[in-house]
Design a protein around this motif. Structure first.
Motif, PDB file in Angstrom:
ATOM      1  N   CYS A 193     -39.457 -90.424   4.825  1.00  0.00           N
ATOM      2  CA  CYS A 193     -40.071 -89.123   4.475  1.00  0.00           C
ATOM      3  C   CYS A 193     -41.144 -88.705   5.466  1.00  0.00           C
ATOM      4  CB  CYS A 193     -40.666 -89.122   3.049  1.00  0.00           C
ATOM      5  SG  CYS A 193     -39.423 -89.243   1.775  1.00  0.00           S
ATOM      6  N   SER A 194     -41.189 -89.400   6.629  1.00  0.00           N
ATOM      7  CA  SER A 194     -42.256 -89.088   7.595  1.00  0.00           C
ATOM      8  C   SER A 194     -42.094 -87.699   8.198  1.00  0.00           C
ATOM      9  CB  SER A 194     -42.287 -90.134   8.706  1.00  0.00           C
ATOM     10  OG  SER A 194     -41.034 -90.189   9.350  1.00  0.00           O
ATOM     11  N   SER A 195     -40.846 -87.161   8.225  1.00  0.00           N
ATOM     12  CA  SER A 195     -40.693 -85.816   8.801  1.00  0.00           C
ATOM     13  C   SER A 195     -41.441 -84.797   7.948  1.00  0.00           C
ATOM     14  CB  SER A 195     -39.205 -85.449   8.902  1.00  0.00           C
ATOM     15  OG  SER A 195     -38.634 -85.450   7.614  1.00  0.00           O
ATOM     16  N   TYR A 196     -41.717 -85.134   6.702  1.00  0.00           N
ATOM     17  CA  TYR A 196     -42.473 -84.254   5.812  1.00  0.00           C
ATOM     18  C   TYR A 196     -43.925 -84.724   5.663  1.00  0.00           C
ATOM     19  CZ  TYR A 196     -43.877 -81.962   1.464  1.00  0.00           C
ATOM     20  OH  TYR A 196     -44.545 -81.234   0.514  1.00  0.00           O
ATOM     21  N   THR A 197     -44.107 -86.057   5.423  1.00  0.00           N
ATOM     22  CA  THR A 197     -45.476 -86.526   5.130  1.00  0.00           C
ATOM     23  C   THR A 197     -46.379 -86.526   6.368  1.00  0.00           C
ATOM     24  OG1 THR A 197     -44.810 -88.848   5.404  1.00  0.00           O
ATOM     25  CG2 THR A 197     -44.791 -87.989   3.165  1.00  0.00           C
ATOM     26  N   PHE A 198     -45.838 -86.874   7.540  1.00  0.00           N
ATOM     27  CA  PHE A 198     -46.718 -86.979   8.716  1.00  0.00           C
ATOM     28  C   PHE A 198     -47.309 -85.618   9.119  1.00  0.00           C
ATOM     29  CE2 PHE A 198     -45.893 -91.345  10.897  1.00  0.00           C
ATOM     30  CZ  PHE A 198     -45.942 -91.976   9.669  1.00  0.00           C
ATOM     31  N   PRO A 199     -46.487 -84.565   9.247  1.00  0.00           N
ATOM     32  CA  PRO A 199     -47.108 -83.272   9.576  1.00  0.00           C
ATOM     33  C   PRO A 199     -48.138 -82.848   8.527  1.00  0.00           C
ATOM     34  CG  PRO A 199     -44.738 -83.158   9.875  1.00  0.00           C
ATOM     35  CD  PRO A 199     -45.028 -84.473   9.226  1.00  0.00           C
ATOM     36  N   LYS A 200     -47.862 -83.198   7.257  1.00  0.00           N
ATOM     37  CA  LYS A 200     -48.805 -82.839   6.195  1.00  0.00           C
ATOM     38  C   LYS A 200     -50.122 -83.615   6.345  1.00  0.00           C
ATOM     39  CE  LYS A 200     -48.422 -81.964   1.524  1.00  0.00           C
ATOM     40  NZ  LYS A 200     -48.204 -82.516   0.233  1.00  0.00           N
TER      41      LYS A 200
ATOM     42  N   MET B  55     -51.287 -85.312   9.206  1.00  0.00           N
ATOM     43  CA  MET B  55     -52.029 -85.255  10.477  1.00  0.00           C
ATOM     44  C   MET B  55     -51.845 -83.953  11.253  1.00  0.00           C
ATOM     45  SD  MET B  55     -49.799 -88.111  12.593  1.00  0.00           S
ATOM     46  CE  MET B  55     -49.729 -89.318  11.295  1.00  0.00           C
ATOM     47  N   GLY B  56     -51.051 -83.049  10.696  1.00  0.00           N
ATOM     48  CA  GLY B  56     -50.787 -81.793  11.425  1.00  0.00           C
ATOM     49  C   GLY B  56     -49.560 -81.955  12.308  1.00  0.00           C
ATOM     50  N   GLN B  57     -48.959 -80.797  12.583  1.00  0.00           N
ATOM     51  CA  GLN B  57     -47.680 -80.756  13.305  1.00  0.00           C
ATOM     52  C   GLN B  57     -47.761 -81.416  14.694  1.00  0.00           C
ATOM     53  OE1 GLN B  57     -45.428 -79.066  11.334  1.00  0.00           O
ATOM     54  NE2 GLN B  57     -43.849 -79.926  12.678  1.00  0.00           N
ATOM     55  N   ALA B  58     -48.821 -81.112  15.425  1.00  0.00           N
ATOM     56  CA  ALA B  58     -48.891 -81.546  16.826  1.00  0.00           C
ATOM     57  C   ALA B  58     -49.027 -83.063  16.931  1.00  0.00           C
ATOM     58  CB  ALA B  58     -50.064 -80.849  17.507  1.00  0.00           C
ATOM     59  N   LYS B  59     -49.869 -83.640  16.104  1.00  0.00           N
ATOM     60  CA  LYS B  59     -50.064 -85.093  16.144  1.00  0.00           C
ATOM     61  C   LYS B  59     -48.822 -85.806  15.626  1.00  0.00           C
ATOM     62  CE  LYS B  59     -54.269 -85.317  17.704  1.00  0.00           C
ATOM     63  NZ  LYS B  59     -54.531 -85.859  19.058  1.00  0.00           N
ATOM     64  N   ALA B  60     -48.189 -85.229  14.597  1.00  0.00           N
ATOM     65  CA  ALA B  60     -46.974 -85.852  14.045  1.00  0.00           C
ATOM     66  C   ALA B  60     -45.877 -85.855  15.105  1.00  0.00           C
ATOM     67  CB  ALA B  60     -46.519 -85.085  12.798  1.00  0.00           C
ATOM     68  N   ALA B  61     -45.772 -84.765  15.864  1.00  0.00           N
ATOM     69  CA  ALA B  61     -44.726 -84.694  16.906  1.00  0.00           C
ATOM     70  C   ALA B  61     -44.964 -85.750  17.969  1.00  0.00           C
ATOM     71  CB  ALA B  61     -44.727 -83.298  17.530  1.00  0.00           C
ATOM     72  N   GLU B  62     -46.236 -85.955  18.313  1.00  0.00           N
ATOM     73  CA  GLU B  62     -46.552 -86.955  19.342  1.00  0.00           C
ATOM     74  C   GLU B  62     -46.072 -88.343  18.899  1.00  0.00           C
ATOM     75  OE1 GLU B  62     -50.275 -87.157  22.455  1.00  0.00           O
ATOM     76  OE2 GLU B  62     -50.700 -86.956  20.335  1.00  0.00           O
ATOM     77  N   MET B  63     -46.263 -88.629  17.608  1.00  0.00           N
ATOM     78  CA  MET B  63     -45.821 -89.943  17.098  1.00  0.00           C
ATOM     79  C   MET B  63     -44.313 -90.008  16.905  1.00  0.00           C
ATOM     80  SD  MET B  63     -48.262 -91.462  14.137  1.00  0.00           S
ATOM     81  CE  MET B  63     -47.672 -93.154  14.187  1.00  0.00           C
ATOM     82  N   LEU B  64     -43.787 -89.026  16.159  1.00  0.00           N
ATOM     83  CA  LEU B  64     -42.390 -89.147  15.700  1.00  0.00           C
ATOM     84  C   LEU B  64     -41.372 -88.752  16.765  1.00  0.00           C
ATOM     85  CD1 LEU B  64     -42.753 -87.717  12.063  1.00  0.00           C
ATOM     86  CD2 LEU B  64     -42.570 -90.113  12.723  1.00  0.00           C
TER      87      LEU B  64
END
Ligand SMILES: CCCC/C=C/CC(=O)SCCNC(=O)CCNC(=O)[C@H](O)C(C)(C)COP(=O)(O)OP(=O)(O)OC[C@H]1O[C@@H](n2cnc3c(N)ncnc32)[C@H](O)[C@@H]1OP(=O)(O)O
Length: 390
Positions: free
Chosen positions: A278-285, A287-296
């Motif tokens: 569920c990280s495609s949903y929980t991570f942007p929520k 840490m924000g879209q930009a930081k989630a993209a950097e990780m995922l």
């Protein structure tokens, strides 16, 4: 507890503890001739040594017997309706009526003796006795209202085999029904977990790839589903580096405590795979879209402090004091009112459940395709032939 009980505690442990000795001598002296003033004073000291909180009901009983022994029948006016604690104490004392002081003293000493014996026997239980049987890849223990699920493949950095996914699901299912207040997931050894065991992709007979990918997606859906639905507070105790699925499911935990040695790495693109847990949903929520993209998407590895700054981790502790500090904290939390804690968790999480299950299903169907891609197969082969490490 009777004399036989106190003696049995000795046999189970390495030898009698001072608390057990005191309980035993107290029991012997009171049985022979009735409790003396000295027994009473010794019992008062023993109460202070109890490790386990005996609970309010017992504490009220002890208070009432103490007052009856030292002052006789209740002789003060009943406290007002809003003075709840003193009213409960007064009621307990008053309920003893005209019980003679000597009997109250005897009863006090008896009660403390019973409490000390059961307190000692619960303290001497070695870890091996607390370990729940039936798990090969985990060590599951319950103590202080905390069930700890420890991944136990330290030589393989706690990489998750199919058996391990299944055992974690079983352990969660059991923990959801046991009397624990808090559930902890942690790892044994220097890693928290290196994520999916890449050997899970090996030994698949030709022509069975699609079927195995489908089975993998079902297993993953069920595994992540257990975390989405878990009804009690879930705590991740991140003792070292965490990779892949062991990171992505953190968005479904209630608390994440990390050693400053831990790192958080989701190198899905490098592995020809896509986000799960569920990280495609929980991570942007979180840490924000930009930081989630950097990780995922780009596989940026975060230090524990960076993960904490981005909201994925609750708190970071120095590795040298990590276990001590975290377990002290958790033991204190585990004493909070259990039902209220569980209800609060559910009201925080329930609104999201339907959405999370939908995300889980979607992620798994994408991943099922990815597992069959050349990019994924080449990345796995590369690791297994020792050409690539993260
Ligand atoms: C069905 C559900 C599927 C869900 C999908 C989830 C996706 C993911 O989780 S993606 C993440 C997958 N994980 C990896 O790619 C990590 C691979 N491992 C490594 O890169 C390195 O092993 C390491 C960086 C974790 C550690 O390197 P180090 O040099 O310190 O130790 P090693 O000698 O490599 O490791 C010791 C031992 O452990 C084996 N091992 C470690 N991790 C894995 C793993 N994920 N899968 C299989 N085996 C692993 C490693 O091969 C060593 O084994 P040997 O001693 O037998 O050589």
């Amino acid at each position: 507890m009777a004399l036989a009980g106190a003696v049995r505690c000795w046999r189970l442990g390495a030898g009698p503890s001072s608390l057990q000795m005191q309980a035993l001598s107290l029991h012997m002296s009171k049985t022979a001739m009735g409790a003396s003033q000295k027994d009473f004073e010794s019992a008062m000291n023993q109460v202070k040594l109890l490790k386990k909180d005996p609970g309010n009901e017992v504490k009220l009983k002890l208070y009432a017997l103490y007052k009856q022994t030292t002052e006789g029948p209740c002789n003060t006016p009943r406290p007002g309706v809003f003075d709840l604690i003193n009213k409960a104490k007064w009621d307990a004392w008053n309920a003893l009526g005209n019980l003679p002081k000597e009997t109250a003293r005897q009863n006090y000493v008896d009660l403390v003796s019973d409490l000390s014996s059961s307190d000692s026997s619960s303290q001497v239980k070695p870890e091996a006795d607390r370990k729940q049987p039936g798990y090969e890849t985990l060590v599951v223990t319950s103590e202080d209202s905390i069930t700890k699920i420890m991944m136990n493949r330290p030589a393989k950095k706690n990489a998750l085999t199919i058996q391990m996914y299944r055992e974690i699901m079983l352990a969660l299912e059991a923990a959801s029904k046991d009397d624990s207040t808090i559930i902890v997931l942690t790892g044994n050894g220097d890693y928290y977990s290196s994520g999916n065991d890449l050997m899970n992709f090996m030994n698949i007979p030709p022509g069975e790839m699609e079927k195995e990918a489908k089975n993998g997606a079902i297993l993953l859906r069920d595994f992540v589903g257990c975390f989405i639905d878990f009804p009690k507070p879930l705590v991740a105790v991140i003792n070292g580096p965490a990779i892949g699925i062991s990171v992505t499911i953190l968005g479904l935990f209630d608390l994440v405590y990390a050693s400053d040695r831990a790192t958080f790495h989701t190198p899905f693109t490098h592995l020809g795979q896509s986000p799960e847990g569920c990280s495609s949903y929980t991570f942007p929520k979180i840490m924000g879209q930009a930081k989630a993209a950097e990780m995922l998407m780009f596989g940026k590895k975060l230090t524990a402090r960076e993960a904490c700054a981005q909201g994925l981790v609750t708190e970071v502790f120095p590795d040298s004091t990590f276990q001590k500090e975290v377990w002290t904290r958790l033991k204190a939390y585990s004493k909070l009112p259990r039902n209220t804690l569980h209800i609060s968790k559910q009201s925080i999480r329930n609104l999201e459940k339907e959405k999370l299950h939908a995300v889980n299903a979607e992620e798994n169907s994408v991943l099922q395709e990815r597992w069959l891609s050349d990019e994924c197969i080449n990345a796995v082969m590369s690791f297994l032939s020792r050409k690539a490490k993260l």
